[in-house]
Design an enzyme around this catalytic site. Structure first.
Site, PDB file in Angstrom:
ATOM      1  N   TYR A  42      -1.387  -0.013  10.329  1.00 15.49           N
ATOM      2  CA  TYR A  42      -1.717  -0.752   9.097  1.00 15.49           C
ATOM      3  C   TYR A  42      -0.567  -0.628   8.083  1.00 15.49           C
ATOM      4  O   TYR A  42      -0.092  -1.622   7.534  1.00 15.49           O
ATOM      5  CB  TYR A  42      -3.029  -0.202   8.503  1.00 15.49           C
ATOM      6  CG  TYR A  42      -3.208  -0.483   7.048  1.00 15.49           C
ATOM      7  CD1 TYR A  42      -3.537  -1.767   6.605  1.00 15.49           C
ATOM      8  CD2 TYR A  42      -3.050   0.527   6.095  1.00 15.49           C
ATOM      9  CE1 TYR A  42      -3.694  -2.028   5.252  1.00 15.49           C
ATOM     10  CE2 TYR A  42      -3.208   0.268   4.752  1.00 15.49           C
ATOM     11  CZ  TYR A  42      -3.529  -1.016   4.332  1.00 15.49           C
ATOM     12  OH  TYR A  42      -3.672  -1.262   2.996  1.00 15.49           O
TER      13      TYR A  42
ATOM     14  N   SER B  45       0.826  -1.207   0.000  1.00 18.96           N
ATOM     15  CA  SER B  45       0.000   0.000   0.000  1.00 18.96           C
ATOM     16  C   SER B  45       0.857   1.253   0.000  1.00 18.96           C
ATOM     17  O   SER B  45       1.976   1.269   0.535  1.00 18.96           O
ATOM     18  CB  SER B  45      -0.842  -0.010   1.275  1.00 18.96           C
ATOM     19  OG  SER B  45      -1.424   1.238   1.492  1.00 18.96           O
TER      20      SER B  45
ATOM     21  N   LYS C  24       2.277  -3.552   6.454  1.00 21.11           N
ATOM     22  CA  LYS C  24       2.609  -3.791   5.039  1.00 21.11           C
ATOM     23  C   LYS C  24       4.125  -3.708   4.816  1.00 21.11           C
ATOM     24  O   LYS C  24       4.716  -4.520   4.100  1.00 21.11           O
ATOM     25  CB  LYS C  24       1.883  -2.775   4.148  1.00 21.11           C
ATOM     26  CG  LYS C  24       0.370  -2.931   4.138  1.00 21.11           C
ATOM     27  CD  LYS C  24      -0.049  -4.210   3.418  1.00 21.11           C
ATOM     28  CE  LYS C  24      -1.528  -4.464   3.452  1.00 21.11           C
ATOM     29  NZ  LYS C  24      -1.925  -5.726   2.815  1.00 21.11           N
TER      30      LYS C  24
HETATM   31  C1  UD1 Z   1      -5.854   4.716   2.904  1.00 18.90           C
HETATM   32  C2  UD1 Z   1      -4.471   4.242   2.563  1.00 18.90           C
HETATM   33  C3  UD1 Z   1      -4.496   3.131   1.566  1.00 18.90           C
HETATM   34  C4  UD1 Z   1      -5.335   2.029   2.117  1.00 18.90           C
HETATM   35  C5  UD1 Z   1      -6.726   2.569   2.252  1.00 18.90           C
HETATM   36  C6  UD1 Z   1      -7.596   1.435   2.758  1.00 18.90           C
HETATM   37  C7  UD1 Z   1      -2.753   5.910   2.736  1.00 18.90           C
HETATM   38  C8  UD1 Z   1      -1.924   6.912   2.041  1.00 18.90           C
HETATM   39  N1  UD1 Z   1      -3.675   5.311   2.011  1.00 18.90           N
HETATM   40  O1  UD1 Z   1      -6.337   5.508   1.862  1.00 18.90           O
HETATM   41  O2  UD1 Z   1      -3.211   2.631   1.358  1.00 18.90           O
HETATM   42  O3  UD1 Z   1      -5.285   0.905   1.316  1.00 18.90           O
HETATM   43  O4  UD1 Z   1      -6.718   3.643   3.194  1.00 18.90           O
HETATM   44  O5  UD1 Z   1      -8.646   1.842   3.511  1.00 18.90           O
HETATM   45  O6  UD1 Z   1      -2.609   5.660   3.917  1.00 18.90           O
HETATM   46  N2  UD1 Z   1     -12.666  11.040   3.036  1.00 18.90           N
HETATM   47  C9  UD1 Z   1     -13.672  11.899   3.461  1.00 18.90           C
HETATM   48  N3  UD1 Z   1     -14.795  11.348   4.006  1.00 18.90           N
HETATM   49  C10 UD1 Z   1     -14.974   9.991   4.154  1.00 18.90           C
HETATM   50  C11 UD1 Z   1     -13.935   9.127   3.697  1.00 18.90           C
HETATM   51  C12 UD1 Z   1     -12.790   9.697   3.162  1.00 18.90           C
HETATM   52  O7  UD1 Z   1     -13.557  13.121   3.359  1.00 18.90           O
HETATM   53  O8  UD1 Z   1     -16.022   9.558   4.669  1.00 18.90           O
HETATM   54  C13 UD1 Z   1     -11.451  11.614   2.414  1.00 18.90           C
HETATM   55  C14 UD1 Z   1     -10.159  11.343   3.166  1.00 18.90           C
HETATM   56  O9  UD1 Z   1      -9.911  12.339   4.118  1.00 18.90           O
HETATM   57  C15 UD1 Z   1      -9.144  11.339   2.020  1.00 18.90           C
HETATM   58  C16 UD1 Z   1      -9.941  10.772   0.842  1.00 18.90           C
HETATM   59  O10 UD1 Z   1     -11.305  10.988   1.162  1.00 18.90           O
HETATM   60  O11 UD1 Z   1      -8.755  12.652   1.688  1.00 18.90           O
HETATM   61  C17 UD1 Z   1      -9.712   9.295   0.608  1.00 18.90           C
HETATM   62  O12 UD1 Z   1      -9.892   8.580   1.829  1.00 18.90           O
HETATM   63  P1  UD1 Z   1     -10.000   6.983   1.901  1.00 18.90           P
HETATM   64  O13 UD1 Z   1     -10.911   6.505   0.814  1.00 18.90           O
HETATM   65  O14 UD1 Z   1     -10.347   6.617   3.296  1.00 18.90           O
HETATM   66  O15 UD1 Z   1      -8.565   6.453   1.532  1.00 18.90           O
HETATM   67  P2  UD1 Z   1      -7.116   6.859   2.107  1.00 18.90           P
HETATM   68  O16 UD1 Z   1      -7.196   7.171   3.550  1.00 18.90           O
HETATM   69  O17 UD1 Z   1      -6.524   7.877   1.203  1.00 18.90           O
END
Ligand code: UD1
Length: 326
Positions: free
Chosen positions: A140, A116, A144
Site C-alpha cells: 500500500y 500517506s 502511494k
Molecule cells: C496505517 C498507515 C496509514 C494508512 C492507514 C490506513 C503507516 C505508518 N500508517 O496507519 O498511512 O493511511 O494505515 O489504514 O503505515 N491497533 C490496535 N488494534 C486495532 C487496530 C490498531 O492495537 O484493532 C493499533 C496499531 O497497532 C497501531 C495503532 O493502533 O499502533 C494505529 O493503527 P491503525 O489505526 O491501523 O493505523 P496505522 O497502521 O498506524
C-alpha cells in the site's frame, strides 16, 4: 473553484467535500461507492457514480470543466495489500494513471493527491519530516510512493501541478455532525474502539504492549479529518496561485499511544471497552509522529481540531447517533 473530488463519498473525501462547500466552492463527487456511501453525498454537490478504472467515464466527467481534481480514491488496508498486491496495483496505481491521463486530455492542470505516512516505512527518527527516507514496509505504502513519482514526471512533462499530502492517522468526524456515513468494516484503531464501545464488536485487540514506548503500546499521530480537509483547500490554492507543485506531511505533531486512546474513549463515552493484548501486527512500527513544519511554512496550515478529546468526541457523536440511535 470548480473541484472534482474523486473518492468524495468516502470518509476523508466527504469531509474534504464538506469543507469545500462551506468555503463556497463548486463540488462534483466521482465515486464508485465501493467503500464510499451515498449518504455522504451532500445536497449541494453533483454526483457521478463512476470508477477510476473506467477511463471513458472519467474523461467524460472531466470534460465538464474543473479547476482542480482532488484524488482520494484508493484502497488503504496495509495488511490486505501484502496479500493482494494486484488489487492495489490496479486500483491505486493504474487508476491514478487514468486520472492523470484524463486530466491531460481535458486540460485540467491541478491535482491534490492523498499520500500517506506509509511511504516512510520504519521511522529512522521522530518527528518525521518530508526528507525522511522513503522505504515503505507494505505494498500500500509503495503504491502511494509510486504515484508521487509519476506525478512528479507529469509535472515536468505535462505541466500538471500536484499537491501531494502525506497524511498521518486520519481520525475524527465533522464537529457539526454533518458527515454521518460510518466506514464499512473498519480496521483502524479509533473506529474499532468505537464499534467495541457500541457493542458491535466483543473486544478490542491491542496489537502488542511490549513496544519500546512509554506504555508499551504503539504510538501514532492522529490528525482530525477536518484539519486534513482544510489543508486540501490551502494546498489547491497554493498550487493554483504559485503554479508550483507541493509535497507536505499533515499531522498533529503529537504522539498518542493505543492505551492512551482507549483511556480517552472510556473517559469521554463512559462506556466499557473490553480489550485483550495480542501479538504485534506485522508491519507496525513502535512510534511515529509528524513534523508538519513545512505545511505550516508553505500553507500557513496547522492542526486545530486534533486534540484527543475533539477527535474522540466527534467520532463518538457519529457512532452514538448511527449505531445506538441516541
Ligand atoms: C496505517 C498507515 C496509514 C494508512 C492507514 C490506513 C503507516 C505508518 N500508517 O496507519 O498511512 O493511511 O494505515 O489504514 O503505515 N491497533 C490496535 N488494534 C486495532 C487496530 C490498531 O492495537 O484493532 C493499533 C496499531 O497497532 C497501531 C495503532 O493502533 O499502533 C494505529 O493503527 P491503525 O489505526 O491501523 O493505523 P496505522 O497502521 O498506524
Amino acid at each position: 473553484m470548480r473541484v472534482l473530488v474523486i473518492g468524495g463519498a468516502g470518509y476523508i473525501g466527504s469531509h474534504v467535500s464538506r469543507q469545500l462547500l462551506d468555503k463556497g466552492h463548486d463540488v462534483t463527487v466521482y465515486d464508485n461507492l465501493s467503500s464510499g456511501l451515498r449518504k455522504n453525498i451532500f445536497a449541494e454537490e453533483e454526483f457521478v457514480q463512476g470508477d477510476i478504472m473506467d477511463y471513458e467515464s472519467l474523461a467524460a466527467t472531466m470534460k465538464k470543466g474543473f479547476d482542480a481534481v482532488v484524488h482520494l480514491a484508493a484502497f488503504k488496508a496495509a495488511g490486505e495489500s501484502m496479500l493482494m498486491p494486484e488489487k492495489y496495483s490496479r486500483n491505486n496505481i493504474s487508476g491514478s494513471i487514468n486520472i492523470m491521463n484524463a486530466m491531460c486530455e481535458t486540460g485540467i492542470k491541478n491535482i491534490c493527491f492523498s499520500s500517506s505516512a506509509a511511504v516512510y516505512g520504519e521511522p529512522r527518527y521522530n518527528p518525521i519530516d518530508e526528507k525522511h527516507p522513503q522505504e515503505p514496509l507494505n505494498y500500500y505504502g509503495f503504491t502511494k510512493l509510486a504515484i508521487e513519482q509519476i506525478l512528479s514526471w507529469y509535472d515536468t512533462l505535462k505541466g500538471i501541478k500536484a499537491a501531494v499530502l502525506r497524511y498521518f492517522n486520519a481520525a475524527g468526524y465533522d464537529v457539526k455532525g454533518r458527515v454521518t456515513g460510518l466506514e464499512k468494516n473498519p480496521q483502524n484503531l479509533i473506529p474499532v474502539i468505537m464499534e467495541t464501545a457500541c457493542g458491535v464488536r466483543k473486544k478490542l485487540e491491542i496489537f502488542g504492549d511490549d513496544y519500546p514506548t512509554r506504555d508499551g503500546s504503539g504510538v501514532r499521530d492522529y490528525i482530525h479529518v477536518s484539519d486534513l480537509a482544510d489543508a486540501h483547500i490551502a494546498a489547491l490554492e497554493y498550487i493554483g496561485t504559485n503554479k508550483r507543485s507541493l509535497l507536505v506531511n499533515l499531522g498533529s505533531e503529537e504522539g498518542i499511544s493505543v492505551k492512551e486512546m482507549l483511556a480517552a474513549v472510556k473517559r469521554i463515552t463512559g462506556k466499557e471497552v473490553p480489550f485483550t493484548i495480542v501479538e504485534r501486527r506485522p508491519g507496525d512500527s513502535a512510534e511515529l509522529y509528524a513534523s508538519s513544519k513545512k505545511a505550516h511554512a508553505e500553507l500557513g496550515w496547522k492542526a486545530e481540531r486534533s486534540g484527543v478529546d475533539t477527535i474522540v468526541e466527534s467520532t463518538w457523536n457519529a457512532y452514538r447517533k448511527e449505531i445506538l440511535h441516541e
